[in-house]
Each structure stands twice: as C-alpha cells, then as structure tokens.
Design an enzyme around this catalytic site. Structure first.
Site, PDB file in Angstrom:
ATOM      1  N   ARG A 172      69.750  -1.129 -64.850  1.00 43.30           N
ATOM      2  CA  ARG A 172      70.431  -0.020 -64.174  1.00 43.30           C
ATOM      3  C   ARG A 172      70.363   1.260 -65.001  1.00 43.30           C
ATOM      4  O   ARG A 172      70.351   2.352 -64.473  1.00 43.30           O
ATOM      5  CB  ARG A 172      71.898  -0.350 -63.909  1.00 43.30           C
ATOM      6  CG  ARG A 172      72.137  -1.374 -62.834  1.00 43.30           C
ATOM      7  CD  ARG A 172      73.633  -1.453 -62.510  1.00 43.30           C
ATOM      8  NE  ARG A 172      73.967  -2.641 -61.757  1.00 43.30           N
ATOM      9  CZ  ARG A 172      73.860  -2.757 -60.442  1.00 43.30           C
ATOM     10  NH1 ARG A 172      73.386  -1.754 -59.734  1.00 43.30           N
ATOM     11  NH2 ARG A 172      74.204  -3.873 -59.832  1.00 43.30           N
TER      12      ARG A 172
ATOM     13  N   VAL B 123      62.328  -2.854 -56.960  1.00 41.58           N
ATOM     14  CA  VAL B 123      62.443  -1.712 -57.860  1.00 41.58           C
ATOM     15  C   VAL B 123      63.695  -1.835 -58.723  1.00 41.58           C
ATOM     16  O   VAL B 123      64.699  -2.435 -58.310  1.00 41.58           O
ATOM     17  CB  VAL B 123      62.456  -0.379 -57.088  1.00 41.58           C
ATOM     18  CG1 VAL B 123      61.115  -0.127 -56.426  1.00 41.58           C
ATOM     19  CG2 VAL B 123      63.565  -0.339 -56.063  1.00 41.58           C
TER      20      VAL B 123
ATOM     21  N   ASP C  88      66.906  -0.609 -46.989  1.00 46.01           N
ATOM     22  CA  ASP C  88      65.997  -1.750 -46.960  1.00 46.01           C
ATOM     23  C   ASP C  88      66.030  -2.352 -45.557  1.00 46.01           C
ATOM     24  O   ASP C  88      65.452  -1.792 -44.628  1.00 46.01           O
ATOM     25  CB  ASP C  88      66.453  -2.740 -48.040  1.00 46.01           C
ATOM     26  CG  ASP C  88      65.415  -3.768 -48.422  1.00 46.01           C
ATOM     27  OD1 ASP C  88      64.453  -3.983 -47.669  1.00 46.01           O
ATOM     28  OD2 ASP C  88      65.567  -4.375 -49.495  1.00 46.01           O
TER      29      ASP C  88
ATOM     30  N   GLY D 285      74.627   0.056 -56.680  1.00 44.58           N
ATOM     31  CA  GLY D 285      73.327   0.651 -56.977  1.00 44.58           C
ATOM     32  C   GLY D 285      73.233   2.154 -56.909  1.00 44.58           C
ATOM     33  O   GLY D 285      72.391   2.754 -57.564  1.00 44.58           O
TER      34      GLY D 285
ATOM     35  N   LYS E 191      62.682   1.889 -47.878  1.00 44.80           N
ATOM     36  CA  LYS E 191      61.709   0.790 -47.870  1.00 44.80           C
ATOM     37  C   LYS E 191      61.546   0.315 -46.424  1.00 44.80           C
ATOM     38  O   LYS E 191      62.151  -0.655 -45.982  1.00 44.80           O
ATOM     39  CB  LYS E 191      62.187  -0.359 -48.767  1.00 44.80           C
ATOM     40  CG  LYS E 191      61.131  -1.430 -48.975  1.00 44.80           C
ATOM     41  CD  LYS E 191      61.664  -2.629 -49.737  1.00 44.80           C
ATOM     42  CE  LYS E 191      61.802  -2.356 -51.202  1.00 44.80           C
ATOM     43  NZ  LYS E 191      62.101  -3.599 -51.956  1.00 44.80           N
TER      44      LYS E 191
ATOM     45  N   ASP F  53      71.455   3.800 -52.636  1.00 44.24           N
ATOM     46  CA  ASP F  53      70.257   3.766 -53.463  1.00 44.24           C
ATOM     47  C   ASP F  53      69.010   3.463 -52.652  1.00 44.24           C
ATOM     48  O   ASP F  53      67.995   4.113 -52.817  1.00 44.24           O
ATOM     49  CB  ASP F  53      70.405   2.783 -54.632  1.00 44.24           C
ATOM     50  CG  ASP F  53      70.735   1.355 -54.202  1.00 44.24           C
ATOM     51  OD1 ASP F  53      71.118   1.141 -53.034  1.00 44.24           O
ATOM     52  OD2 ASP F  53      70.644   0.451 -55.052  1.00 44.24           O
TER      53      ASP F  53
END
Length: 181
Positions: free
Chosen positions: A169, A157, A107, A46, A135, A104
């Site tokens: 992507r 997202v 989380d 990512g 996040k 990226d």
C-alpha cells in the site's frame, strides 16, 4: 527499504509523477462541476492515499468539501464477490448534497454500484464517482465512473494504497507484480 521482497518483482505501471499530474487533472474536472455542499466519500481501504491527494488537489482548486468514509467488503466466490457488506457507513448528512465517491479501482462494479445506490437513496442531490483505475475487462455491473484516472489492464495492481495481503500500500507508484510464467 522501499523495495519489494526478493520473491516479488513489481513493474511500474504508473509513476508517482504521472499519478500526481492525473490527480490534479481530476480535481480540475470535479471543481468544474460547481458542486453544492460537496461531500467526498472515500471507499476504504484502498482509496485512502488517492483520496488524500485528491482532497488536497480539490483544495488547490478552491473547494472546501466535507470528507467522510465508507468501508465496504464484497463476499462471494473468487476475489470479487456478489454480496456487499457495510463495515463502516457514512456518518455525514447526505440529503440535498453533491456527493463524490472516491475509490481506488472500478473492477466488477458491484461495490461502486452499491455505494452509489445507497447514497442516492439517502437523498443526495447528485452522486458522482471518481476512480483512480478502471478495469473494464472484469466489469459485471452496468456502472461507470464520472471521473477516471487511468485505464487498468487485466492484471493485479499494487501500490498507492492498493495491496495484496496488506502489502505494498505504501508504494508511491502503481505497479504490477511480475511472475515467472
């Protein structure tokens, strides 16, 4: 071309221009740290677009970092599992170097914590983390990023390297998939 399938509607969360400005600001912040033998470690998949843009922005700030990659997978229940597996490890020498992990999205925190601890255990002088999105609503581990692009709502997202089922992507912006519910 460039439009999502008719079944998917994607609302822009952060535009390409906004992302570009923020990447430049992140590079200025990283450059101000006076890193010794800097090594950028991009977490695949990512982060690849974010990492490429950040590396170029770091170059504009006068840095000449070495670049390497780590490919990690998280397994367990749900989309964020409890076990992190190394699919490809960093090959560069770590000992005595200032390492910046580029990811990226922060989380649950499991992947970033794993990567930070692994690189620190290999003798890094320092290990910092730069994430595009934070996040916080889904955090399970006590880990923070040293450099954060944007806060991320508790939504899925896509774009700018992030995907759903390997789609989107390529989008130059970060968006959320809108649903009809």
């Amino acid at each position: 071309m460039g439009e999502p399938p008719a079944s998917d509607r994607i609302a822009t969360l952060y535009s390409a221009e906004t992302i570009s400005d923020r990447v430049d600001a992140l590079a200025r912040g990283i450059a101000a740290c006076d890193l010794r033998e800097p090594l950028i470690v991009a977490v695949l998949k990512g982060s690849f677009i974010f990492a490429a843009d950040l590396i170029r922005a770091l170059h504009r700030q006068g840095l000449e970092p070495e670049i390497d990659f780590i490919f990690l997978a998280s397994y367990g229940t749900g989309t964020t599992g409890g076990t992190v597996e190394i699919l490809r490890d960093v090959e560069s020498a770590i000992e005595g170097r200032d390492v910046v992990i580029v990811d990226d999205i922060l989380d649950s925190g499991r992947t970033l914590l794993f990567a930070k601890e692994r690189l620190a255990a290999r003798g890094a002088r320092s290990v910092r983390a730069c994430v595009l999105l934070d996040k916080k609503a889904r955090r399970l581990e006590s880990v923070t990023a040293d450099f954060t692009g944007f806060e991320c709502p508790n939504r899925f997202v896509v774009g700018y390297g992030m995907d759903i089922a390997n789609r989107y992507r390529e989008l130059p912006f970060i968006g959320v998939i809108e649903t009809d519910d």
